[in-house]
Design a protein around this motif. Structure first.
Motif, short mmCIF file in Angstrom:
data_model
loop_
_atom_site.label_atom_id
_atom_site.label_comp_id
_atom_site.label_asym_id
_atom_site.label_seq_id
_atom_site.Cartn_x
_atom_site.Cartn_y
_atom_site.Cartn_z
N THR A 76 0.82 -1.22 0.00
CA THR A 76 0.00 0.00 0.00
C THR A 76 0.86 1.27 0.00
OG1 THR A 76 -0.18 -0.17 2.41
CG2 THR A 76 -1.97 -1.10 1.10
N ILE A 77 2.03 1.20 -0.62
CA ILE A 77 2.84 2.41 -0.78
C ILE A 77 2.00 3.43 -1.56
CG2 ILE A 77 4.90 3.37 -1.88
CD1 ILE A 77 6.26 0.67 -1.34
N PRO A 78 1.86 4.65 -1.04
CA PRO A 78 0.90 5.61 -1.63
C PRO A 78 1.32 6.10 -3.01
CG PRO A 78 2.20 6.66 0.09
CD PRO A 78 2.53 5.20 0.15
N PRO A 79 0.36 6.68 -3.75
CA PRO A 79 0.68 7.24 -5.06
C PRO A 79 1.75 8.33 -4.96
CG PRO A 79 -1.70 7.13 -4.72
CD PRO A 79 -1.07 6.82 -3.41
N ASP A 80 2.52 8.47 -6.04
CA ASP A 80 3.54 9.51 -6.13
C ASP A 80 4.51 9.48 -4.95
OD1 ASP A 80 2.62 10.69 -8.59
OD2 ASP A 80 0.93 11.48 -7.45
N SER A 121 8.00 8.91 -2.92
CA SER A 121 9.42 9.15 -3.22
C SER A 121 10.22 7.85 -3.18
CB SER A 121 10.00 10.15 -2.22
OG SER A 121 9.89 9.64 -0.89
N TYR A 122 9.60 6.79 -2.66
CA TYR A 122 10.26 5.48 -2.58
C TYR A 122 9.50 4.49 -3.45
CZ TYR A 122 11.40 0.83 -0.93
OH TYR A 122 11.75 -0.50 -0.88
N HIS A 123 10.22 3.70 -4.21
CA HIS A 123 9.62 2.68 -5.07
C HIS A 123 10.36 1.36 -4.84
CE1 HIS A 123 7.96 6.19 -7.08
NE2 HIS A 123 9.19 6.62 -7.31
N ILE A 124 9.61 0.30 -4.69
CA ILE A 124 10.24 -1.03 -4.60
C ILE A 124 10.88 -1.37 -5.94
CG2 ILE A 124 9.88 -3.47 -4.11
CD1 ILE A 124 7.40 -2.67 -2.51
N ILE A 125 10.17 -1.06 -7.01
CA ILE A 125 10.72 -1.25 -8.36
C ILE A 125 10.83 0.12 -9.01
CG2 ILE A 125 10.42 -2.37 -10.60
CD1 ILE A 125 8.78 -4.51 -9.27
N ASP A 166 0.18 -5.21 -10.95
CA ASP A 166 0.05 -4.29 -9.81
C ASP A 166 -1.39 -4.33 -9.32
OD1 ASP A 166 -0.06 -2.11 -8.02
OD2 ASP A 166 1.66 -1.21 -9.01
N VAL A 167 -1.60 -5.06 -8.22
CA VAL A 167 -2.95 -5.24 -7.69
C VAL A 167 -3.48 -3.96 -7.08
CG1 VAL A 167 -4.31 -6.46 -5.94
CG2 VAL A 167 -2.67 -7.72 -7.36
N THR A 168 -2.62 -3.22 -6.38
CA THR A 168 -3.08 -1.99 -5.73
C THR A 168 -3.20 -0.84 -6.70
OG1 THR A 168 -0.80 -1.58 -5.06
CG2 THR A 168 -2.24 -2.57 -3.44
N ALA A 169 -2.40 -0.84 -7.75
CA ALA A 169 -2.47 0.18 -8.81
C ALA A 169 -2.40 1.60 -8.27
CB ALA A 169 -3.73 -0.01 -9.66
N ASN A 170 -1.55 1.81 -7.28
CA ASN A 170 -1.29 3.18 -6.82
C ASN A 170 -0.26 3.80 -7.78
OD1 ASN A 170 -3.02 3.18 -4.66
ND2 ASN A 170 -1.47 2.58 -3.18
N LEU A 171 -0.67 4.80 -8.51
CA LEU A 171 0.18 5.34 -9.57
C LEU A 171 1.49 5.87 -9.01
CD1 LEU A 171 -2.43 7.19 -11.80
CD2 LEU A 171 -1.72 4.80 -11.84
N ARG A 172 2.60 5.40 -9.63
CA ARG A 172 3.94 5.81 -9.22
C ARG A 172 4.16 5.58 -7.72
NH1 ARG A 172 1.62 8.98 -12.74
NH2 ARG A 172 0.66 10.14 -11.04
N GLY A 173 3.61 4.46 -7.24
CA GLY A 173 3.79 4.08 -5.84
C GLY A 173 4.89 3.05 -5.71
N GLY A 174 4.52 1.82 -5.33
CA GLY A 174 5.53 0.77 -5.18
C GLY A 174 6.27 0.47 -6.46
N VAL A 175 5.58 0.62 -7.59
CA VAL A 175 6.19 0.41 -8.91
C VAL A 175 6.16 1.74 -9.64
CG1 VAL A 175 6.14 -0.92 -11.05
CG2 VAL A 175 5.35 -1.97 -8.91
N GLU A 176 7.31 2.34 -9.84
CA GLU A 176 7.36 3.70 -10.40
C GLU A 176 6.77 3.78 -11.80
OE1 GLU A 176 10.55 7.39 -10.90
OE2 GLU A 176 11.30 5.33 -10.70
#
Length: 410
Positions: free
Chosen positions: A275-279, A281-285, A301-311
């Motif tokens: 659940t890393i939030p959108p936009d 500053s930290y990305h797993i990928i 990307d199940v959560t689909a938080n834009l530019r979150g866990g996956v930039e």
């Protein structure tokens, strides 16, 4: 002799026009246990096939004494024809406006779409997923029409669980793996690797980021097909809880371990569920990692938080057009994955929320919210007051804590 209840007299006195009169009388009746008029809307979001109540749920609520109005065709895409709703006790009406005109409470699955804003009447209850944080026009509609909106995705128990979101998270994790397996096929530009293990050959490698309900179900599904799965998690308590009960072909790794980077680079599929939030500053990928990943691998990307866990997840996609490619890696970011299996998802959704809906219908929104702290945490708007902090913060609007907003309700 007392001809009028004093509260009813106040309602009549304050009624300035027929619509306001009906809205305030509806509030009055709901708080006194009078049967509620409940409307079930057909979903209009692109690719959305679920329905908020099945005929079984309608039968339960009708048995409680409530009136049910179901939009024609609301359940047609999930094996629930109008005839079954009628047999369960519902009245079928032709369109969304007719549902709203007859209903005190409107229930649906996905957040209201712009084309639905005009159907709302002042003083109604909205009982659905709302996702208001990034939807200013929706917030304005809820506030202008003094809607009491209960956002099911934010209902949270004292131990931190989201009981009305969990069923959809589980299905999204399960089906996310299944659909990811499809895009591993050669015809989609994938690696041509099967998630189903063939005897004597190395298994597919799947990395699942996050061990919440979606992540755990994704990991178990991939493992059940025969893949070698790496499941990452930050919470030590969650790691300790899961370690003894996971299948042998799931390796549980602390998400902070440097080895996670290498696991991602070696993966045929990555399923992101954190659940890393959108936009963020930290990305797993981060975007720079993609050229190092296997060509034809898949990120779901199940959560689909834009530019979150996956930039590189910088857009939402639909079931009709679900994927795009970046540096040879296939990206999938459909926001309503469970809709692909709508019959199962609708029943799971209803099983989770029906008990809460029965309380709202039986006691009225104000009393039900006051008696149920988890439900109160889902209060997004209360008769013209914004009560969801994330929406207020992200949209720079005034907001009030749910328990304070509750005190202001009629």
């Amino acid at each position: 002799m007392k001809f009028f209840d004093s509260d009813l007299a106040a309602v009549i006195t304050q009624a300035l026009h027929p619509q306001m009169f009906m809205g305030r009388c509806s509030v009055f009746m709901r708080e006194r246990g009078v049967p509620l008029r409940i409307g079930v809307l057909k979903e209009v979001k692109a690719g959305e096939n679920r329905v908020a109540l099945t005929p079984g749920g309608v039968k339960t609520l009708a048995g409680d004494g409530h009136e049910l109005f179901v939009e024609a065709g609301a359940g047609a895409r999930c094996d629930a024809p109008d005839a079954e709703y009628q047999a369960a006790g519902a009245i079928i009406v032709p369109d969304a406006m007719a549902v709203s005109e007859n209903s005190d409470l409107l229930t649906k699955v996905k957040e209201p779409q712009p084309e639905e804003f005009d159907i709302f009447r002042e003083g109604q209850i909205l009982y659905s997923y709302v996702h208001s944080e990034t939807r200013l026009p929706l917030i304005r509609t809820l506030l202008d029409k003094k809607i009491t909106a209960i956002a099911l995705e934010n209902v949270r128990t004292d131990d931190g669980r989201f009981p009305l979101l969990e069923p959809m998270s589980i299905i999204a994790g399960q089906y996310g793996v299944m659909i990811g397996g499809e895009y591993l096929q050669c015809r989609h530009g994938g690696r041509g690797i099967s998630l189903v293990r063939f005897p004597g050959l190395p298994p597919a490698k799947v990395v699942v980021l996050g061990a919440g309900p979606a992540g755990e179900s994704a990991a178990r599904t991939a493992a059940g097909l025969g893949a070698q799965v790496t499941l990452t998690e930050l919470s030590f308590d969650k790691i300790r809880e899961l370690t003894p009960v996971l299948p042998a072909n799931i390796k549980l790794v602390n998400a902070s371990e440097p080895s996670v980077h290498d696991e991602i680079l070696e993966a045929d599929m990555v399923v992101h569920t954190t659940t890393i939030p959108p936009d963020s500053s930290y990305h797993i990928i981060p975007r720079t990692m993609l050229p190092q990943m296997k060509r034809g691998s898949v990120i779901v990307d199940v959560t689909a938080n834009l530019r979150g866990g996956v930039e590189s997840i910088d857009r939402y996609t639909t079931h009709a057009d679900p994927v795009w490619e970046v540096d040879g890696v296939i990206h999938y970011a459909v926001t309503n994955i469970p809709s692909a299996v709508a019959a199962t998802a609708s029943r799971a959704y209803e099983a989770a929320h029906l008990g809460w809906l029965r309380q709202v219908a039986a006691k009225g929104a104000k009393t039900a919210l006051a008696e149920n702290p988890p439900l109160l945490r889902g209060l997004t708007a209360a008769e013209g007051i914004l009560s969801w902090h994330e929406a207020g913060t992200m949209q720079q609007l005034d907001w009030m804590e749910p328990h304070k907003a509750l005190e202001q309700m009629v």
